[in-house]
Scaffold this motif. Structure first.
Motif: not given
Lengths: 655, 829
Positions: A117-122, A125-129
């Motif tokens: 979940l944290v990796s998704n979150n990061i 927020s970096a705008g690259i998911i």
């Protein structure tokens, strides 16, 4: 019929390889692979670079170097998603490539071992998911040997005991679930230590959750209706902190000493070419490397695993007899080689020629190990090594530690490596329940003056890890859980006596006790395992009489509850029950004469000596039992100290 | 009712037969004017969506009908749901494999309706869709492609994580028709699009648009066969071509003799093409063979992978190829063993002895005959023939000694399920092949979507499949629609679901929360066995503390980190700290994260927690990283000041050493200034500093620093010894050896100097080692190569044996000397 645990290593190797290559296949065309340093080594355990190339990998970069270029459109990242730092590094590099590169990249991330979940979150927020393809690569156990499965988590020791970050426990639980799904539930979980308890609790919880999930059809059919395993007898979990002292001692087996002096990582040791000579050129697969490594002062990678027969013979032997074995092998090789003269008929000659490549291989390995052994010998003969060993042995034997202090002070003044000094101090602290605070202060001052004041941080860390403490302090109150009073600290002086840790007359040549690995000191961790597996032997040690045959069948800690209480942390023995009818049905079907496996899990790391000792036990139990050794990673005293030692210095870093 | 003729509606097409099976009658009311609707059918006989075609003139009736709706019907014409539509012009209407309805509007907004009852998620296509507008969409089982008015193509290949991707740039020009090849059937493993522009067709994939160089365009229709191997085209002259999907070979051509362009071109299996006008359908087989069907009203074609559904107001029919087994049994004049077996059933009914004759005749082939009958039963839609065929199979197998009945039993189970869902009340017109491909689990999902809970549960019990999802769905619905108070609903649900394995209460709780019944949601969550599952919902519900606790319980660090991340962003710092400092795992994780990226947070945390030593350590690490010397000192001072309140001895020592370090830095700065140009001393440890000073010959300064820092004498002596040896300053070493005593003894002097190779100087220290035994001293002399001296030592110790050993080592004069010593000892003996 459930597959046998022997093939676990192959199974996990195969599974990991297939997983990675399939994912790579999924990315079309050529690609650059960016891999986190902590994964690069372990990945090398199951896949060769040539295989990666076959699957379109053009170049490999290390995530930490941050130097991936835009030579390929496809960029694949491979990193631990549990480590927030790595996730951020991945996100930053993707952003950087997007900014700086003229071509439009296609990014893929393979998170190990799962997408978090944290990796998704990061990423979000970096705008690259939205710009990356995310996949999971469930890598847990990396097989080091047929009987050794390691999670190869480099930081697990620091995480667990310094940062108190229990991530690797969860990781371990997941890995063991993997094992259980393959073989069925461990019929019994025995363990020692609070973290071990946590691990067991997680296993129980995960099983419950899996049961819940199974019937909801979220997982495949293969997981359904798992029963207690027929092939596995029990799981024994040992928390490293139960026995901090053992790894602080210098390992005295061949493999252990290589690890102490050169360092073994992922079955490989980087040895100076001045010691072992450049890599042999005739070996086709190594020829490319050899050309680069001809220069002096270069390192040569030596593969240290069971594929090298000679090494397999040497690895677990006490170093004292390694010379003998090498001599014997050299002589045998000589006579074998001389047999060409006796070959009379052509068929005999042909037989000899056929064996020639094998001889050459053996010869090479003999040369490497002779050189290595000589190098080690040079070290072990040095004054400092002997003095260090003296302090260790005295501590282990339970002599009054204060007599050693002047020796330690001398070592400090002589500027021996910091870690060696710290190991001695920690050893004393562990063995005798802390240092007198006056002594501790004194040593603190001396160490800081000798090695730099940044090591104030080192001492704080060691104290936090409860490796080095003043005698009076009572961290007992801080540790939650049962038996805080008795189990807050391992009482070596009691256990030394009751579990017969010091074995004076152990033979190194023909060992009769696990104590041979430290030339007379039996690792507590291993004695504890013996308390579960070899009750009669341990009882005979305690009573000093002949082997008692009683009690052998009693499970868990039975018979040793009182003794075990003196070691740190909670003690438990849990039975995992299944559907009784199904179990009985299977028992009648399969019979129970097959050898059962015991899984021993060292949480927080295991040393090569302990592995050697477990193999020794496995050898004794051979027809009835097998031992599968699992761990979060391999450890030795220096690596323990690494977790604590402050990295920076006060030098003005102007460049 | 008399059994229908099994041969009814068979049509021969070249070498194979096709049949049109009527499944449902009187599907739609008269007032549904099918000609004015766009119709899309979900794969596997699923629901159909009807939407009024806005290009058709509208007969005014009343306000009700003029409002636009999307109507969802079952295949039997039962209205399942009516979606009000007020979001603009629809450009694409299609279904996914999961029976999710996808509606794409003009502006590129995609709505994905799941569960048939109006729940939806939406996303936007982006990539210029808003600007240019969507013209049309084509769907495959798990994705779709949208064509914009500027001929751009946007593909979405996954609905769960939609990631609209632009395909390669397409040529300009009017698109006459287009179609797609699903990713599963392309070489590139990505969706490819056929675009008929001008006279030719382009094949567009993500990287390039390839011109296939055809001459007979503009093609009015292009359709790809279910396996992606063939393409059916309608040429400019209205002819139907079947070509291979690489456009390399043409397989057949057919002239429908109609000037009107057909409305639909679909594949019926992989061997035949269906072209349809308003009320006429042509079925075209290989080599241009064709069958024609005429209708009274409008007919719509709903493609399936194994045939096509034909829907009119009057009936829903399924047109498909007759399977080989069916053909071999029912074909006129067939003499296949299965056919004979079926015939013997009739004879048996008539109690004719010929039945046995028949069996004897086909005895060798009887097992195959039974197999065929079982298979053929699956292919039938009519219960009469299903029973008949199964009866034949049963009869046949009773004659056999050994026959594995598994398939027979399974077939009866499958047929029961199929019959149940084909019932017009349910309206799932599933063929046997489709059922096999859909799988029973998915079938149950579809029933649940239709809220046919009872049937779903019955079927899952019948097939021994997990039923928890059905219960969960039921409970979620219950939560949504029930009006009684929370306690009662919770009690009802818990009671009903008690003892059922694997129930995900989290999903039900989420449903309750979505309905705004958060109290009920919390209550329901307590029944969820999986801690991890509860967390996200609890966070949504602002039950922060419970969420954190549950996350910690689960042992999943990722989950804890996730919660912490959310809480940190949401809460004021003070309350965030309050929340974590009673939870050791949480604060450990916060510490770990902060250490890497936010040391200020760390300092705050330690300050709040009253952990001055930790706080001071953070500053110390910062000081280490600092490159600028004054700032370094400043940080050190700060670190020290933090500790000034404490009386605890370890902390006091810590502070003292911190101050010492800053003092040392000052001294080193001065040394650098005085002695060297470069920074040489700065950053060394105290010991290193002294070592280097002695080595460079600044003994005085070393002495001064030693006393200033109260370095122990022992250490100081060792440092001097080592430094001087390294410097090879033998004179100074001799000087150092002058006193009678040394704090470290004299042995180290001997060892170090000997190690450096100066045996002469080393030997000086031997006599000073008075604490050692004679043997040791003898050894030391020997190491220096001074046998005679060793002999003297031995003489003093009166060790004859040693002397004799020495004699053997010695040579020349020294040997004689030793001999003399031995003699000296002997006489006394």
């Amino acid at each position: 019929m459930a597959p046998f645990p022997e093939s676990d290593a192959e199974y996990f190797k195969d599974k990991a390889r297939r997983g990675l290559l399939d994912l790579l296949e999924g990315v079309r065309g050529k690609k650059n692979l960016v891999i986190n340093q902590g994964l690069a080594g372990p990945v090398g355990l199951f896949v060769k670079f040539s295989q990666l190339q076959e699957h379109g990998v053009d170049r490999v970069f290390l995530l930490e170097n941050g130097n991936v270029d835009s030579s390929q459109r496809n960029v694949v990242f491979l990193a631990y998603a549990e480590k927030i730092r790595q996730v951020r590094a991945v996100a930053e590099q993707i952003q950087q490539l997007q900014r700086n590169s003229s071509i439009e990249h296609e990014f893929s991330i393979f998170w190990v071992p799962r997408r978090t979940l944290v990796s998704n979150n990061i990423l979000e927020s970096a705008g690259i998911i939205g710009d990356v393809n995310v996949a999971e690569l469930p890598l847990y156990f990396f097989p080091l040997e047929q009987d050794v499965l390691s999670l190869e988590l480099e930081d697990s020791f620091a995480d667990l005991y310094l940062h108190k970050d229990p991530e690797c426990i969860f990781h371990a639980a997941k890995a063991l679930m993997d094992l259980q799904q393959r073989h069925g539930y461990f019929p019994r979980i025995v363990g020692k230590g609070d973290h071990a308890r946590r691990l067991a609790d997680l296993l129980l919880r995960m099983r419950k959750e899996l049961d819940a999930e199974e019937s909801s059809g979220l997982v495949g059919l293969s997981y359904r209706n798992l029963l207690p395993s027929a092939g596995i007898e029990s799981l024994i979990v040992v928390d490293r902190y139960v026995d901090f002292a053992t790894p602080l001692l210098t390992q005295l087996t061949y493999e252990g000493l290589i690890d102490e002096l050169v360092g073994i990582k992922h079955n490989q040791a980087d040895v100076d070419t001045s010691v072992v000579g450049p890599a042999a050129t005739p070996q086709a697969q190594e020829s490319s490397k050899a050309s680069q490594q001809f220069k002096q002062g270069q390192k040569r990678k030596i593969q240290l695993d069971a594929s090298d027969q000679l090494f397999n013979q040497l690895r677990d032997a006490n170093f004292a007899i390694v010379g003998d074995i090498l001599n014997k092998v050299a002589r045998r090789l000589e006579t074998d080689y001389e047999s060409r003269h006796t070959a009379k008929t052509t068929s005999e000659l042909r037989e000899f020629v056929n064996k020639l490549p094998m001889y050459q291989l053996e010869h090479q390995s003999l040369r490497v190990h002779t050189n290595l052994a000589e190098e080690i010998m040079r070290n072990t003969r040095s004054d400092i090594f002997r003095k260090v060993l003296e302090v260790q042995q005295n501590n282990a034997a339970g002599a009054d530690p204060t007599y050693q202090h002047s020796l330690i002070e001398e070592l400090i003044a002589r500027d021996v490596p910091l870690k060696a000094v710290l190991r001695l101090l920690c050893l004393e602290s562990c063995m005798s329940g802390g240092l007198r605070s006056r002594d501790l202060e004194n040593f603190k001052r001396q160490v800081v003056q000798a090695y730099g004041h940044q090591h104030l941080l080192t001492f704080s860390a060691l104290e936090k890890m409860e490796l080095l403490q003043p005698r009076s302090s009572t961290p007992a109150m801080l540790i939650p859980g049962t038996g805080a009073q008795a189990g807050s600290r391992t009482n070596y002086s009691y256990l030394r006596k009751n579990l017969h840790l010091v074995v004076e007359d152990v033979s190194e040549k023909d060992p009769n006790d696990v104590a041979y690995v430290y030339s007379g000191f039996a690792p507590l961790s291993i004695r504890l395992v013996q308390c579960v597996l070899q009750k009669s032997y341990v009882l005979s040690l305690m009573r000093g009489g002949p082997t008692v045959q009683a009690n052998t069948a009693s499970p868990g800690w039975l018979g040793f509850e009182d003794v075990v209480k003196s070691a740190r942390g909670s003690t438990f023995s849990i039975v995992q029950k299944g559907d009784d009818k199904a179990v009985r049905a299977r028992q009648t079907l399969s019979g129970s004469n097959a050898a059962k496996a015991v899984v021993v899990f060292f949480l927080g790391g295991i040393t090569f000596t302990e592995i050697a000792a477990l193999r020794f036990i496995a050898g004794q139990e051979a027809p009835r039992r097998k031992i599968v050794i699992c761990t979060t990673g391999l450890i030795n005293g220096d690596r323990m100290m690494d977790a604590a030692v402050a990295k920076g210095t006060f030098a003005a870093t102007d460049s | 009712m008399a059994p229908t003729n099994p041969l009814a509606n068979w049509e021969r097409l070249a070498t194979s037969f096709y049949r049109k099976v009527p499944v449902y009658y009187s599907v739609f009311d008269e007032d549904v004017e099918l000609e004015n609707y766009i119709v899309a059918g979900a794969p596997y006989g699923g629901a159909i969506a009807l939407y009024r075609d806005e290009s058709k003139p509208l007969r005014f009736r009343d306000a009700q009908t003029s409002r636009s709706n999307i109507d969802i019907y079952s295949r039997s014409g039962k209205l399942i749901n009516r979606l009000n539509w007020e979001y603009g012009a629809i450009r694409g209407l299609g279904w996914s494999d999961q029976e999710e309805l996808l509606v794409i509007t003009d502006d590129g907004t995609v709505r994905r309706y799941f569960g048939l009852y109006g729940d939806f998620t939406s996303f936007s296509l982006g990539n210029g869709a808003e600007e240019y507008g969507v013209r049309a969409c084509r769907f495959w089982n798990s994705g779709f492609v949208a064509l914009l008015s500027n001929n751009q193509l946007i593909a979405v290949s996954n609905y769960n994580e939609p990631r609209p991707r632009l395909l390669a740039q397409c040529p300009e020009g009017e698109v006459a028709s287009w179609s797609l090849i699903p990713p599963a059937y392309t070489l590139s493993r990505s969706v490819e699009v056929l675009l008929a522009v001008d006279k030719t067709i382009y094949l567009v994939d993500p990287t390039e648009a390839e011109d296939k160089v055809l001459q007979n365009g503009p093609f009015k229709h292009a359709s790809v066969s279910p396996t992606g191997r063939f393409i059916a085209l309608i040429t400019a002259e209205g002819k139907v071509w079947v070509v291979s999907s690489d456009f390399q070979s043409k397989y057949s051509e057919y002239d429908p003799e109609s000037r009107v362009t057909p409305r639909a071109v679909e594949w019926c299996g992989d061997d035949a093409v269906v072209i349809a006008w308003e009320d006429e359908v042509h079925l075209i087989g290989p080599n241009g063979a064709a069958a024609r069907y005429y209708y009274d009203g409008t007919v719509h074609v709903l493609p399936e992978f194994d045939g096509v559904g034909l829907i009119t107001n009057d009936a829903y029919e399924f047109l498909h190829k007759v399977s080989d087994v069916t053909e071999s049994i029912f074909r006129l004049g067939s003499t296949s063993p299965a056919s004979v077996l079926l015939d013997s059933i009739n004879l048996l009914d008539k109690k004719s002895p010929k039945a046995d004759d028949n069996i004897q005749r086909i005895k060798p082939a009887l097992p195959e005959a039974v197999d065929s009958c079982v298979k053929a039963a699956g292919m039938e839609f009519d219960a009469y023939w299903q029973k008949r065929l199964l009866k034949a199979a049963s009869f046949g197998k009773s004659v056999l000694d050994l026959y594995n009945s598994d398939e027979f039993v399974e077939m009866t189970e499958k047929l029961r399920v199929l019959q149940a869902v084909r019932d017009f009340q349910i309206g799932l017109a599933l063929s046997y092949e489709q059922y096999m491909r859909l799988t029973p689990e998915k079938l149950i999902e579809r029933l649940v979507n239709r809220r046919e809970y009872l049937l779903a549960i019955r079927i899952s019990e019948y097939l021994q499949l997990p039923a928890d999802k059905i219960y969960v769905h039921w409970a979620s619905q219950k939560v949504k629609v029930s009006t009684v108070d929370d306690e009662a609903v919770c009690k009802l649900i818990v009671q009903r679901l008690d003892g059922k394995p694997g129930i995900s209460f989290e999903v039900i709780a989420q449903a309750a929360y979505d309905e705004g019944r958060s109290h009920l949601a919390t209550q329901l969550l307590n029944h969820e066995p999986r801690a991890g599952k509860q967390v996200p919902l609890l966070l949504n519900m602002e039950e922060d503390e419970i969420a954190l606790d549950k996350a910690i319980q689960s042992g999943d660090t990722d989950l804890v980190n996730y919660v912490l991340l959310q809480l940190k962003a949401k809460l004021p710092l003070a309350s965030f700290f309050r929340m974590i400092n009673t939870r050791p795992m949480a604060s450990a994780l916060v510490e770990t994260t902060a250490r890497a990226e936010d040391t200020e947070l760390l300092k705050d945390l330690f300050y709040q927690d009253d952990r001055p030593l930790d706080g001071s350590n953070v500053l110390l690490s910062e000081a280490l990283k600092e490159t600028d010397m004054p700032r370094k000192q400043e940080k050190l001072q700060l670190a020290s000041r933090l500790l000034s309140d404490s009386k605890e001895p370890t902390v006091v020592l810590h502070q003292k050493l911190l101050n010492e370090s800053s003092q040392l830095l000052k001294v080193q700065e001065a040394l650098d200034k005085d002695l060297t140009e470069r920074s040489e001393f700065l950053g060394l440890s105290l010991n290193e500093t002294i070592y280097r000073l002695v080595r460079s010959g600044y003994g005085k300064r070393a002495q001064k620093i030693q006393s200033e820092f109260k370095m122990p004498e022992k250490t100081y002596w060792w440092l001097r010894l080592r430094a001087l040896v390294a410097k090879r300053d033998w004179g100074e070493l001799e000087e150092l050896g002058k006193p009678r005593n040394s704090p470290i003894g004299w042995e180290p002097f001997y060892n170090e100097i000997l190690g450096a190779g100066n045996t002469k100087l080393a030997s000086i220290f031997i006599p000073k080692c008075t604490n050692l035994s004679a043997e040791e001293r003898i050894e030391m002399w020997v190491k220096c190569g001074m046998i005679v001296k060793a002999g003297e030592e031995a003489l003093k110790a009166k060790a004859v044996n040693t002397l004799e050993a020495l004699q053997s080592k010695a040579s020349g004069p020294s040997a004689i000397e030793i001999g003399r010593m031995i003699n000296q000892l002997r006489p006394k003996k």
